[in-house]
Each structure stands twice: as C-alpha cells, then as structure tokens.
Write a protein that holds these residues in place. Structure first.
Motif, PDB file in Angstrom:
ATOM      1  N   VAL A 237       1.086  -1.209  -0.059  1.00  0.00           N
ATOM      2  CA  VAL A 237      -0.041  -0.179   0.082  1.00  0.00           C
ATOM      3  C   VAL A 237       1.061   1.396   0.015  1.00  0.00           C
ATOM      4  CG1 VAL A 237      -1.834   1.617   1.546  1.00  0.00           C
ATOM      5  CG2 VAL A 237      -1.860  -1.243   1.254  1.00  0.00           C
ATOM      6  N   CYS A 238       0.522   1.985  -0.777  1.00  0.00           N
ATOM      7  CA  CYS A 238       1.183   3.377  -0.917  1.00  0.00           C
ATOM      8  C   CYS A 238       0.414   4.691  -0.835  1.00  0.00           C
ATOM      9  CB  CYS A 238       2.131   3.661  -2.267  1.00  0.00           C
ATOM     10  SG  CYS A 238       2.975   5.128  -2.421  1.00  0.00           S
ATOM     11  N   VAL A 239       0.697   5.555   0.073  1.00  0.00           N
ATOM     12  CA  VAL A 239       0.038   6.530   0.309  1.00  0.00           C
ATOM     13  C   VAL A 239       0.715   7.794  -0.127  1.00  0.00           C
ATOM     14  CG1 VAL A 239      -1.615   8.137   1.664  1.00  0.00           C
ATOM     15  CG2 VAL A 239      -1.465   5.736   2.232  1.00  0.00           C
ATOM     16  N   VAL A 240       0.236   8.663  -1.063  1.00  0.00           N
ATOM     17  CA  VAL A 240       0.903   9.892  -1.562  1.00  0.00           C
ATOM     18  C   VAL A 240       0.557  10.972  -1.003  1.00  0.00           C
ATOM     19  CG1 VAL A 240       1.330  11.240  -3.479  1.00  0.00           C
ATOM     20  CG2 VAL A 240       1.029   8.771  -4.059  1.00  0.00           C
ATOM     21  N   ALA A 241       1.331  11.527   0.004  1.00  0.00           N
ATOM     22  CA  ALA A 241       0.913  12.609   0.854  1.00  0.00           C
ATOM     23  C   ALA A 241       1.873  13.966   0.593  1.00  0.00           C
ATOM     24  CB  ALA A 241       0.759  12.358   2.350  1.00  0.00           C
ATOM     25  N   LEU A 242       1.830  14.438  -0.551  1.00  0.00           N
ATOM     26  CA  LEU A 242       2.635  15.677  -1.232  1.00  0.00           C
ATOM     27  C   LEU A 242       1.965  16.814  -0.985  1.00  0.00           C
ATOM     28  CD1 LEU A 242       4.120  13.743  -4.275  1.00  0.00           C
ATOM     29  CD2 LEU A 242       5.098  13.910  -2.142  1.00  0.00           C
ATOM     30  N   GLY A 243       0.833  17.074  -0.157  1.00  0.00           N
ATOM     31  CA  GLY A 243       0.312  18.320   0.014  1.00  0.00           C
ATOM     32  C   GLY A 243      -0.770  18.584  -0.941  1.00  0.00           C
ATOM     33  N   ALA A 244      -1.386  19.757  -0.994  1.00  0.00           N
ATOM     34  CA  ALA A 244      -2.539  20.235  -1.757  1.00  0.00           C
ATOM     35  C   ALA A 244      -2.457  20.897  -2.703  1.00  0.00           C
ATOM     36  CB  ALA A 244      -3.353  20.853  -0.654  1.00  0.00           C
ATOM     37  N   VAL A 245      -3.288  20.804  -3.925  1.00  0.00           N
ATOM     38  CA  VAL A 245      -3.251  21.737  -4.750  1.00  0.00           C
ATOM     39  C   VAL A 245      -4.651  22.658  -4.881  1.00  0.00           C
ATOM     40  CG1 VAL A 245      -3.610  21.631  -7.415  1.00  0.00           C
ATOM     41  CG2 VAL A 245      -2.219  19.983  -6.473  1.00  0.00           C
ATOM     42  N   ARG A 246      -4.577  23.973  -5.186  1.00  0.00           N
ATOM     43  CA  ARG A 246      -5.741  24.473  -4.990  1.00  0.00           C
ATOM     44  C   ARG A 246      -6.472  24.530  -6.287  1.00  0.00           C
ATOM     45  NH1 ARG A 246      -2.401  25.801  -0.961  1.00  0.00           N
ATOM     46  NH2 ARG A 246      -2.913  26.606   0.778  1.00  0.00           N
ATOM     47  N   ASN A 247      -7.851  24.395  -6.029  1.00  0.00           N
ATOM     48  CA  ASN A 247      -8.846  24.224  -7.173  1.00  0.00           C
ATOM     49  C   ASN A 247      -9.142  25.678  -7.638  1.00  0.00           C
ATOM     50  OD1 ASN A 247      -9.042  21.346  -6.756  1.00  0.00           O
ATOM     51  ND2 ASN A 247     -10.386  21.834  -4.946  1.00  0.00           N
ATOM     52  N   VAL A 248      -8.488  26.036  -8.694  1.00  0.00           N
ATOM     53  CA  VAL A 248      -8.466  27.459  -9.401  1.00  0.00           C
ATOM     54  C   VAL A 248      -8.303  27.031 -10.765  1.00  0.00           C
ATOM     55  CG1 VAL A 248      -7.435  28.576  -7.383  1.00  0.00           C
ATOM     56  CG2 VAL A 248      -5.943  27.584  -9.375  1.00  0.00           C
ATOM     57  N   GLU A 249      -8.042  25.889 -11.493  1.00  0.00           N
ATOM     58  CA  GLU A 249      -8.106  25.871 -12.971  1.00  0.00           C
ATOM     59  C   GLU A 249      -9.306  26.162 -13.673  1.00  0.00           C
ATOM     60  OE1 GLU A 249      -5.281  23.130 -10.840  1.00  0.00           O
ATOM     61  OE2 GLU A 249      -7.172  23.741 -10.645  1.00  0.00           O
ATOM     62  N   TRP A 250     -10.468  26.177 -12.977  1.00  0.00           N
ATOM     63  CA  TRP A 250     -11.607  26.531 -13.738  1.00  0.00           C
ATOM     64  C   TRP A 250     -11.858  27.996 -13.873  1.00  0.00           C
ATOM     65  CZ3 TRP A 250     -15.693  29.035 -11.011  1.00  0.00           C
ATOM     66  CH2 TRP A 250     -15.569  29.277  -9.574  1.00  0.00           C
ATOM     67  N   LEU A 251     -10.753  28.797 -13.137  1.00  0.00           N
ATOM     68  CA  LEU A 251     -10.823  30.190 -13.274  1.00  0.00           C
ATOM     69  C   LEU A 251      -9.829  30.759 -14.223  1.00  0.00           C
ATOM     70  CD1 LEU A 251     -11.293  30.856  -9.512  1.00  0.00           C
ATOM     71  CD2 LEU A 251     -13.077  31.301 -11.258  1.00  0.00           C
ATOM     72  N   ALA A 252      -9.274  29.724 -14.927  1.00  0.00           N
ATOM     73  CA  ALA A 252      -7.791  30.190 -15.808  1.00  0.00           C
ATOM     74  C   ALA A 252      -8.339  31.369 -16.821  1.00  0.00           C
ATOM     75  CB  ALA A 252      -7.440  29.312 -16.481  1.00  0.00           C
ATOM     76  N   ASP A 253      -9.693  31.507 -17.380  1.00  0.00           N
ATOM     77  CA  ASP A 253     -10.065  32.749 -18.202  1.00  0.00           C
ATOM     78  C   ASP A 253     -11.119  33.662 -17.722  1.00  0.00           C
ATOM     79  OD1 ASP A 253      -8.412  31.431 -20.351  1.00  0.00           O
ATOM     80  OD2 ASP A 253     -10.187  30.006 -20.551  1.00  0.00           O
ATOM     81  N   SER A 254     -10.919  33.550 -16.306  1.00  0.00           N
ATOM     82  CA  SER A 254     -11.995  34.476 -15.574  1.00  0.00           C
ATOM     83  C   SER A 254     -11.575  35.886 -15.524  1.00  0.00           C
ATOM     84  CB  SER A 254     -12.312  33.976 -14.325  1.00  0.00           C
ATOM     85  OG  SER A 254     -11.204  34.179 -13.486  1.00  0.00           O
ATOM     86  N   GLY A 255     -10.284  36.147 -15.503  1.00  0.00           N
ATOM     87  CA  GLY A 255      -9.699  37.690 -15.346  1.00  0.00           C
ATOM     88  C   GLY A 255      -9.650  37.810 -13.691  1.00  0.00           C
ATOM     89  N   LEU A 256      -9.698  36.629 -13.002  1.00  0.00           N
ATOM     90  CA  LEU A 256      -9.422  36.940 -11.530  1.00  0.00           C
ATOM     91  C   LEU A 256      -7.925  36.552 -11.182  1.00  0.00           C
ATOM     92  CD1 LEU A 256     -12.629  35.259  -9.781  1.00  0.00           C
ATOM     93  CD2 LEU A 256     -12.357  37.623  -9.913  1.00  0.00           C
ATOM     94  N   ALA A 257      -7.416  37.090 -10.082  1.00  0.00           N
ATOM     95  CA  ALA A 257      -5.952  36.855  -9.754  1.00  0.00           C
ATOM     96  C   ALA A 257      -6.085  35.433  -9.024  1.00  0.00           C
ATOM     97  CB  ALA A 257      -5.582  37.787  -8.639  1.00  0.00           C
ATOM     98  N   ALA A 258      -5.954  34.363  -9.941  1.00  0.00           N
ATOM     99  CA  ALA A 258      -6.200  33.164  -9.196  1.00  0.00           C
ATOM    100  C   ALA A 258      -5.023  32.517  -9.860  1.00  0.00           C
ATOM    101  CB  ALA A 258      -7.302  32.303 -10.086  1.00  0.00           C
ATOM    102  N   GLY A 259      -4.168  31.695  -8.930  1.00  0.00           N
ATOM    103  CA  GLY A 259      -2.948  30.813  -9.389  1.00  0.00           C
ATOM    104  C   GLY A 259      -2.635  29.693  -8.572  1.00  0.00           C
ATOM    105  N   PRO A 260      -1.589  29.159  -8.626  1.00  0.00           N
ATOM    106  CA  PRO A 260      -1.227  28.000  -7.986  1.00  0.00           C
ATOM    107  C   PRO A 260      -1.555  28.091  -6.512  1.00  0.00           C
ATOM    108  CG  PRO A 260       0.553  28.170  -9.725  1.00  0.00           C
ATOM    109  CD  PRO A 260      -0.724  29.375  -9.534  1.00  0.00           C
ATOM    110  N   ARG A 261      -1.233  29.307  -5.919  1.00  0.00           N
ATOM    111  CA  ARG A 261      -1.214  29.667  -4.425  1.00  0.00           C
ATOM    112  C   ARG A 261      -2.519  30.123  -4.067  1.00  0.00           C
ATOM    113  NH1 ARG A 261       4.086  33.358  -4.292  1.00  0.00           N
ATOM    114  NH2 ARG A 261       2.909  34.292  -6.045  1.00  0.00           N
ATOM    115  N   GLY A 262      -3.612  30.076  -4.927  1.00  0.00           N
ATOM    116  CA  GLY A 262      -4.964  30.361  -4.580  1.00  0.00           C
ATOM    117  C   GLY A 262      -5.296  31.843  -5.101  1.00  0.00           C
ATOM    118  N   ILE A 263      -6.645  32.150  -4.860  1.00  0.00           N
ATOM    119  CA  ILE A 263      -7.116  33.463  -5.345  1.00  0.00           C
ATOM    120  C   ILE A 263      -7.089  34.596  -4.339  1.00  0.00           C
ATOM    121  CG2 ILE A 263      -9.208  34.195  -6.078  1.00  0.00           C
ATOM    122  CD1 ILE A 263     -10.507  31.558  -6.247  1.00  0.00           C
TER     123      ILE A 263
END
Length: 451
Positions: A237-263
């Motif tokens: 059994v292997c558990v990958v616990a490499l941290g989190a990814v912020r769910n911002v990809e759906w905002l890529a074309d929104s014009g909001l200041a959204a990136g890998p570190r959040g909004i």
C-alpha cells in the motif's frame, strides 16, 4: 447588484465547510434572496479532519462524517456538477453540464485537492492512494483493515504523519519517505521537527529523510518503490501525501487573480482581478483564498485550516450583505491542531513567519512543551505539545505584537530556562510536504505584459 443587499441572487461555488458555513451565515445575516450552492462531489458537505484520524483507525466510517447544519440555509444544491468558468461581465457561473447560473454576488470556496503522484501510470497502480475525499478515506481504511504487509507514506507533513500514526496504532509496518531533513519541518521548523522524528522512530516508523521516491513499481498492483539513495521499499500500500493543489484551474479565463497559491483577495474577502483591482461582487473563503494579514507583515497567507475556513466564511457572508462602511476584515489568528503518536500538537499564529524560537515551557526531553516563535523581536506564533491550555495566552501575545522572547509570567513559567535559537524554517521547495500556513508574498500569481 440589487439596491437591497439582503435580496438578489447569490451563488456559492464549493459545497465545502466554508461553503456550507457561508450559506448558513448569509441567512443569519438576513439574506432573503435566491441562494445556490454548487459542488463537484455528489454528496453533501462533510468534515475532512476525521478522514486521517478516526476513519483510518476504524473508529468511524467515511459516510458518517457529514457536517451538521447549524440551520437550514434554504439553498438550491447543485451537487456532482463542477463549475467550469465564470463570466464576470455577464455575471454567470458556467457549469460542466452546459448550464450557467446568473448571480448578483458570487462566493468561491472550492478549496483544495490532494496533489497526485506525478506519473499517471504509476499512480493508477492498485494500492496507491491519496487522502482528501470521503471516497479516498473509505478505500484506504478498507485496505488498512485488510492488514497489508507494509505501508509506504510519501511525504512527512501533517497528513502523512497522521497516516503513519494510524498505521502504527493498527500495528502495521510503515515507512515514511521525506525529502526534507525531518517530518513536519516545513510547518514547525527544525527544533520541533527533531522531536517529531524521534517520536516516529520510537513508535516503530521506518523514517527515511533526505530522500525522494523516484518510482512506484508493480504490474497492475503496487509492490514497492525505488528511492533516490538507491534503496528499495517493499510494500503493498502506498499513500501519496505530497500536499494540496488549490482548485483554481476553472478560473483560468475568468480575469481573477487566481494561481497555484490561491485566489488573491483583500482582508474583506473580496477577490482581486488580474490587474490588482478589487471586485465588489466576487468573494473568496477557505483553503482556496490568499489574503493579507496585518500581524504578519501584510503578506498574503494561504491556509489549510478548519478554523480559518469557518471564520472566513462568516466574514465573507457578512460583507456580501453589508454596505462598505459596515464591512469587517478577516483578522483571525490561524489555529491548527493534530493528534499523532499519542501527542496533541496545537499551533497558533504563523510558525514559518519567524527567525528565532524559544522553549518557553517544558522541554523536548519531557515531550511536553510550549515553543514560541518570533520575528524581528516580536511574537508571531506558538506551538504546544500536550500543553494546549497555554495556547490562549500565546494567542494574546501574538495579537498584541508582544516582544520576543516573551517575559515569564503567571501563565508562562519556564520549567527549563532557554535562550532563543534560529527557527530553521526551510525553503518549501526542498520538502515533500508544505506548511499548513504559507506566506505567499504580496503580488497576485499572474504576471502581466502590458501591450
């Protein structure tokens, strides 16, 4: 936007802890208009901390972690339908099923997801898990209950350490592989991470530090891993616990200041657009947000904290239905807790915002202590190990920008005199895990070229 802020249409994207608490708070604040909550998972909002604790220990099942409602938010729930974009000009949220939802005000609370193993074929091996969702926890708990020969945990952050603790409590052999010098070093610095390393090894964890996992191996099912030092770990059994990814990809074309570190948002939870201009009708709350805090140099903070999600959701809801002069800032001091290997670890403030630490109570040898963090001569954080009653005292020191090191007082009697030493907070890029409180500078993620 309607003249009466208690009316109109509000859409919350993220059927999360922050999303639910914001929906409840909106009704408590007097909002009487249309309220819609969108979530990509098919089930109602649930609590995530028990997933790495009670669920993995078999003390609870994943389907019993649903969050209790403090009141009926009288919302339309659109579950199992991800949001795919936002049209800020038309004021509509776009959905994966082709529909779009009009709004007067929008709250984004999409949180984070587990960072996957980077090699898709290896990640697809039977026996390789991440731990973020209820489904993840149910599958991993079932596999642990079956009694694997050995569990490999990749990443020595809080989630990875809690998983390792649950394995040892189940009397399972477990190996933890961490690229940094010790577990929890990214969150707590070098001194306390040494205690974490000793505790893991004393409880029978095969702790490998200063190494990376270079490959997961197996033919359909996971059988082991190759490490950067040339060694191999045999496990099923292997558990990958490499941290989190912020769910911002759906905002890529929104014009909001959204990136890998959040909004990026202001202290009132109002989102910035990509030019650094604050919006009046888009708000952010929870793990996906980046917000400035005056106690920590006005740097933008990204938090993965249960308490922050609740506090920020309340502030966002209040400001969504309040005119400018009545809006309030989100200034709560970050608080985090973890239970592992028989120890109760609690943190207040931002340990990574420090240059020195001092043991103000207890000692590393006693494994019961309060460690205070300072930056440029003032208190910025404290971490207690089995001494949680002292935390409120240190929170007060942080909130009042008390001098560091703190003077002894009635609530702060040093058992062992100590002197400040460097906090030894490493660069996150050299770790397999990240801090639960991240300092992310002052600028939006997106770099612009003005033509």
């Amino acid at each position: 936007m309607p003249d009466d802020l208690t009316d109109g249409r509000i859409v919350i994207v993220g059927a999360s802890l922050a999303g639910l608490r914001a929906a409840e708070a909106l009704r408590e604040e007097g909002f009487t208009g249309s309220l819609t909550v969108v979530g990509d998972e098919p089930r109602a909002p649930y609590d995530r901390p028990p997933l790495s604790k009670q669920v993995l220990l078999g003390q609870a099942t994943a389907d019993t972690t649903e969050l209790p409602m403090r009141r009926d938010p009288e919302a339309e729930w659109r579950l199992g339908v991800p949001a795919t974009g936002v049209d800020l000009l038309a004021k509509r949220v776009l959905l994966a099923d082709g529909e779009s939802l009009p709004y007067d005000r929008l709250l984004i609370a999409t949180g984070t997801r587990a960072r996957p193993w980077p090699h898709a074929e290896q990640a697809a091996l039977d026996g390789v898990f991440t731990l973020r969702t209820s489904e993840d926890a149910a599958g991993l708990a079932e596999r642990l209950a079956a009694g694997p020969e050995r569990v490999l945990v990749i990443g020595g952050g809080f989630t990875g350490s809690e998983i390792a603790s649950a394995c040892r409590e189940r009397e399972l052999d477990v190996t933890v592989a961490e690229r940094g010098p010790a577990p929890l070093v990214g969150a707590l610095g070098g001194t306390l991470s040494k205690l974490a390393a000793v505790m893991q090894r004393n409880h029978g964890v095969d702790l490998r530090t200063g190494v990376t996992v270079t490959a997961l191996t197996g033919n359909g099912s996971f059988t082991g891993a190759e490490l950067s030092d040339g060694s191999r770990v045999e496990a099923d059994v292997c558990v990958v616990a490499l941290g989190a990814v912020r769910n911002v990809e759906w905002l890529a074309d929104s014009g909001l200041a959204a990136g890998p570190r959040g909004i990026a948002c202001d202290a009132g939870c109002r989102a910035f657009n990509m030019y650094g201009i604050v919006t009046d009708d888009v708000f952010v709350a929870g793990d996906v947000s980046r917000f400035p805090h005056p106690l920590f140099g006005y740097q933008m903070l990204s938090l993965e904290h249960w308490g922050n999600a609740v506090e920020q959701a309340g502030v966002a809801a209040h400001n969504m239905v309040s005119p400018g002069p009545l809006q309030r800032p989100h200034l709560a001091v970050p608080v985090f807790w973890s239970t592992q290997f028989g120890l109760n670890i609690k943190s207040v403030g931002v340990p990574t915002y420090s240059d020195h630490v001092v043991i103000a109570q207890g000692s590393l040898e006693a494994r019961r202590l309060a460690m205070v963090y300072g930056y440029r001569g003032r208190v910025t954080a404290a971490v207690t190990v089995d001494m949680a009653k002292s935390l409120d005292y240190y929170r007060h020191l942080i909130e009042t920008a008390a001098p560091f090191p703190p003077p002894p007082g009635a609530a702060d009697r040093a058992i062992v005199a100590d002197v400040p030493i460097p906090s030894d907070v490493p660069d996150p890029s050299v770790l397999s895990h990240g801090p639960t409180v991240a300092l992310t500078g002052y600028l939006p993620d997106r770099r612009l070229t003005v033509v």
